[in-house]
Design a protein around this motif. Sequence first.
Motif, mmCIF file in Angstrom:
data_model
loop_
_atom_site.group_PDB
_atom_site.id
_atom_site.type_symbol
_atom_site.label_atom_id
_atom_site.label_comp_id
_atom_site.label_asym_id
_atom_site.label_seq_id
_atom_site.Cartn_x
_atom_site.Cartn_y
_atom_site.Cartn_z
ATOM 1 N N GLU A 12 -3.991 0.582 -2.209
ATOM 2 C CA GLU A 12 -3.186 -0.580 -2.551
ATOM 3 C C GLU A 12 -2.672 -0.435 -3.977
ATOM 4 O O GLU A 12 -3.442 -0.121 -4.886
ATOM 5 C CB GLU A 12 -4.048 -1.837 -2.426
ATOM 6 N N VAL A 13 -1.391 -0.656 -4.186
ATOM 7 C CA VAL A 13 -0.867 -0.603 -5.555
ATOM 8 C C VAL A 13 -0.402 -1.982 -6.019
ATOM 9 O O VAL A 13 -0.261 -2.218 -7.210
ATOM 10 C CB VAL A 13 0.288 0.410 -5.705
ATOM 11 N N VAL A 14 -0.142 -2.864 -5.083
ATOM 12 C CA VAL A 14 0.149 -4.251 -5.441
ATOM 13 C C VAL A 14 -0.879 -5.090 -4.696
ATOM 14 O O VAL A 14 -0.970 -5.030 -3.467
ATOM 15 C CB VAL A 14 1.594 -4.648 -5.050
ATOM 16 N N LYS A 29 5.098 -2.517 -11.062
ATOM 17 C CA LYS A 29 6.249 -3.390 -11.304
ATOM 18 C C LYS A 29 7.437 -3.018 -10.419
ATOM 19 O O LYS A 29 8.016 -3.870 -9.743
ATOM 20 C CB LYS A 29 6.672 -3.313 -12.785
ATOM 21 N N SER A 30 7.786 -1.729 -10.422
ATOM 22 C CA SER A 30 8.965 -1.299 -9.651
ATOM 23 C C SER A 30 8.752 -1.515 -8.164
ATOM 24 O O SER A 30 9.652 -1.960 -7.445
ATOM 25 C CB SER A 30 9.258 0.175 -9.905
ATOM 26 N N ILE A 31 7.556 -1.189 -7.708
ATOM 27 C CA ILE A 31 7.251 -1.337 -6.288
ATOM 28 C C ILE A 31 7.393 -2.803 -5.866
ATOM 29 O O ILE A 31 7.964 -3.112 -4.810
ATOM 30 C CB ILE A 31 5.811 -0.823 -6.018
ATOM 31 N N THR A 32 6.923 -3.710 -6.727
ATOM 32 C CA THR A 32 7.061 -5.138 -6.431
ATOM 33 C C THR A 32 8.540 -5.514 -6.316
ATOM 34 O O THR A 32 8.957 -6.178 -5.363
ATOM 35 C CB THR A 32 6.388 -5.971 -7.542
ATOM 36 N N GLU A 58 1.862 -1.780 -18.266
ATOM 37 C CA GLU A 58 1.971 -0.348 -18.483
ATOM 38 C C GLU A 58 2.570 0.355 -17.269
ATOM 39 O O GLU A 58 2.512 -0.154 -16.144
ATOM 40 C CB GLU A 58 0.581 0.243 -18.768
ATOM 41 N N SER A 59 3.072 1.516 -17.522
ATOM 42 C CA SER A 59 3.661 2.328 -16.469
ATOM 43 C C SER A 59 2.661 2.561 -15.331
ATOM 44 O O SER A 59 1.487 2.822 -15.584
ATOM 45 C CB SER A 59 4.091 3.653 -17.098
ATOM 46 N N GLY A 60 3.122 2.429 -14.103
ATOM 47 C CA GLY A 60 2.258 2.699 -12.957
ATOM 48 C C GLY A 60 1.501 1.487 -12.447
ATOM 49 O O GLY A 60 0.733 1.597 -11.496
ATOM 50 N N CYS A 61 1.706 0.305 -13.054
ATOM 51 C CA CYS A 61 0.918 -0.852 -12.636
ATOM 52 C C CYS A 61 1.519 -1.543 -11.421
ATOM 53 O O CYS A 61 0.927 -2.462 -10.868
ATOM 54 C CB CYS A 61 0.744 -1.836 -13.779
ATOM 55 N N SER A 109 0.833 -1.203 0.000
ATOM 56 C CA SER A 109 0.000 0.000 0.000
ATOM 57 C C SER A 109 0.859 1.242 0.000
ATOM 58 O O SER A 109 1.978 1.250 0.506
ATOM 59 C CB SER A 109 -0.900 0.015 1.243
ATOM 60 N N ILE A 110 0.295 2.270 -0.584
ATOM 61 C CA ILE A 110 0.952 3.577 -0.595
ATOM 62 C C ILE A 110 0.150 4.485 0.322
ATOM 63 O O ILE A 110 -1.087 4.481 0.270
ATOM 64 C CB ILE A 110 0.935 4.178 -2.015
ATOM 65 N N HIS A 111 0.830 5.193 1.163
ATOM 66 C CA HIS A 111 0.125 6.212 1.927
ATOM 67 C C HIS A 111 0.842 7.525 1.702
ATOM 68 O O HIS A 111 1.954 7.743 2.157
ATOM 69 C CB HIS A 111 0.060 5.868 3.422
#
Lengths: 306, 329
Positions: free
Chosen positions: B27-29, B52-55, B47-50, B18-20
Amino acid sequence: MKRIIGRLGYMLIVLIVSSIAVFYAIRLSGGDATAAALPGSATEEFRQEFRASIGLDRPIYLQYFAYMGKILRGDPGRSITNNASLIEMLKTHGKNSLILGGAAFALVFVIGIPLGVLASLRRNSWADHGIMSFSVIGMAIPNFWLALLAVWLFASTLRILPAAGCCSPKQLILPAIVLAFEGIALTVRMTRSAMIENQNNDFVRTLRAGGLSEWRVMGKHVLRNALIPIISLAGLRIGQIVGYALIVEQIFGWPGIGQALVTAVLRRDYPVAQFFSLILVVLVVLGNWLADTGYTLANPRLRRSK
Amino acid sequence: MNQTVHDELVEIRDLRISIHSEGSFFEVVKGVSLSIRANEIVCLVGESGCGKSITALSVMGLLPADVAGVTGGEIFYRGQSLLGLSPREMRRVRSEEIAMIFQDPTTSLDPVFTIGSLLKEVIRAHRDVSRSEAEELAVRALEEAQLPDARKRLRSYPHELSGGMRQRVMIALATALNPAVLIADEPTTALDVTVQAQILESLRTRQKERKMGMLLITHDLAVVAAVADRVAVMYSGEIVEEASVNDLFDNPKHPYTQGLLGAIPDITARRGALHAIPGRVPPPQVTPPGCEFAPRCAHSIESCWEEHPVLLPTSVGKLRCINPQPYST
Ligand SMILES: Nc1ncnc2c1ncn2[C@@H]1O[C@H](COP(=O)(O)OP(=O)(O)O)[C@@H](O)[C@H]1O
Ligand SMILES: [Mg+2]
């Protein structure tokens, strides 16, 4: 390297221009020099003669060239009030000022940088808030008032430090802190914000991904990057200290260049005023050049640029 | 825990992040499961923003702590949970076991230290070696990453190198300690088209030599086609399809995957754009009750809007879709 040398040329020009400015300013505002050197009963004829004897009757630009010529030959002349050699005065007062200014300059960084780093690492904690409030006060409070406050608190009330005098380490403490105070406050701020800014750099993530400890990442890499703007403005701190020294030396009876200059102006001792003004100008210009050199050396991206 | 050798080096299980930020919390993942095995390249596309990087960052334990946090699920490395490790233990894992390469080599290297001092510092943080031994290891890592004049480059600052060379330094940095897993987050996106292929080739060579497991994040389908063993397609914080590269390219089942592939007329084209699907990724703050992709899907039926599909095994992989369509080009 080129940049540093180029700056040297620029510095020379600034020096020449400001020496002219200082020379004119002192000559035009200094009042009648004969009033300082001669008794009130001196006749006008005698005054004229006196002026001629020290070259004051010639056009001002000729006086300037003659004066600079003497300075460059290492003979700035003598005081017209007590005939003291200016070179000797520079040696004693210069040494005192160097001690006080050097101590203040060191304090600015020795205290300012660690406090700023601490505040940035404990962001929004009570330590951060405390340090930042201190910094706001440090920037807001006028220098002379801080000096009086310090004397009142530490010398008159607590009686743990001498109120004035020169030049024992104990006597150095109060004037050095007062002189450094605003610089410390500014350095704390700059360090904190530069640290926070650099913590968001991508390279921080790379270093962490490399398994380096937070201590290394922050204390070495982020700090080293944060120091670039702080070093680059260190020269301004020199200028600030030089300026404030005029007041602080006066209040604490610290016989440095600032004090000699103020005394000379009050007595219309123009050779002294002129010479020491020039010295201060040189110091400020030199400080700026050093700052630029420091910035270039601190920043590899500039250091090797051709 | 069973005693079999762990085939999976990294196993992400039902991960939620989650992003706060600025008072909102979302939730982003949303329950991502993904594994990386030795000697394979898994591509994560989307796509960008889905997310991937956060995971990827969560595997490294490098989520930006002030805005993001793992709220559920598990991440295992060789059967051991990474989320429970102490900071000290996690530091050891980073770059010794799992290493990561980032997108932008321009900003990813500390500008005020030389390449050599950076490499040596990382090596010495993990290995008890002398300065000169560390230097030899650094030179070897740079040589293996195919940086020309490796020894001379030790004294270079990042700004003195080209983008491609910097990314080689990043590869050297990431592989200097022989990690078992390499995560590369869009490692060629910021580079000149001409050097992209070289860097990718270098990466793949290193991966094959060392039999590393590699997670390659990209949105370049040509890259996927060229190097992937397995592909996971991510949409709005979820894996929507996973299959071997051949199965996925020959027979994509999820309309989103089909859209991605349809978006490149020819897979062998140098660069594939992913943005040709109508509509855009919904903002993560908005979670529709049904399928996340339904609003953009040409084949959505009524139940797509009502129930959230689950990721189910298929004959060749996994799929999150209740109305898959045969693929035709
Ligand atoms: N530092 C951050 N602050 C706020 N939101 C973020 C941050 N990093 C990522 N996000 C959000 O998380 C989501 C996933 O981001 P990311 O993993 O970077 O996407 P991808 O790598 O697939 O392009 C995005 O919607 C983004 O807005
Ligand atoms: Mg990304």
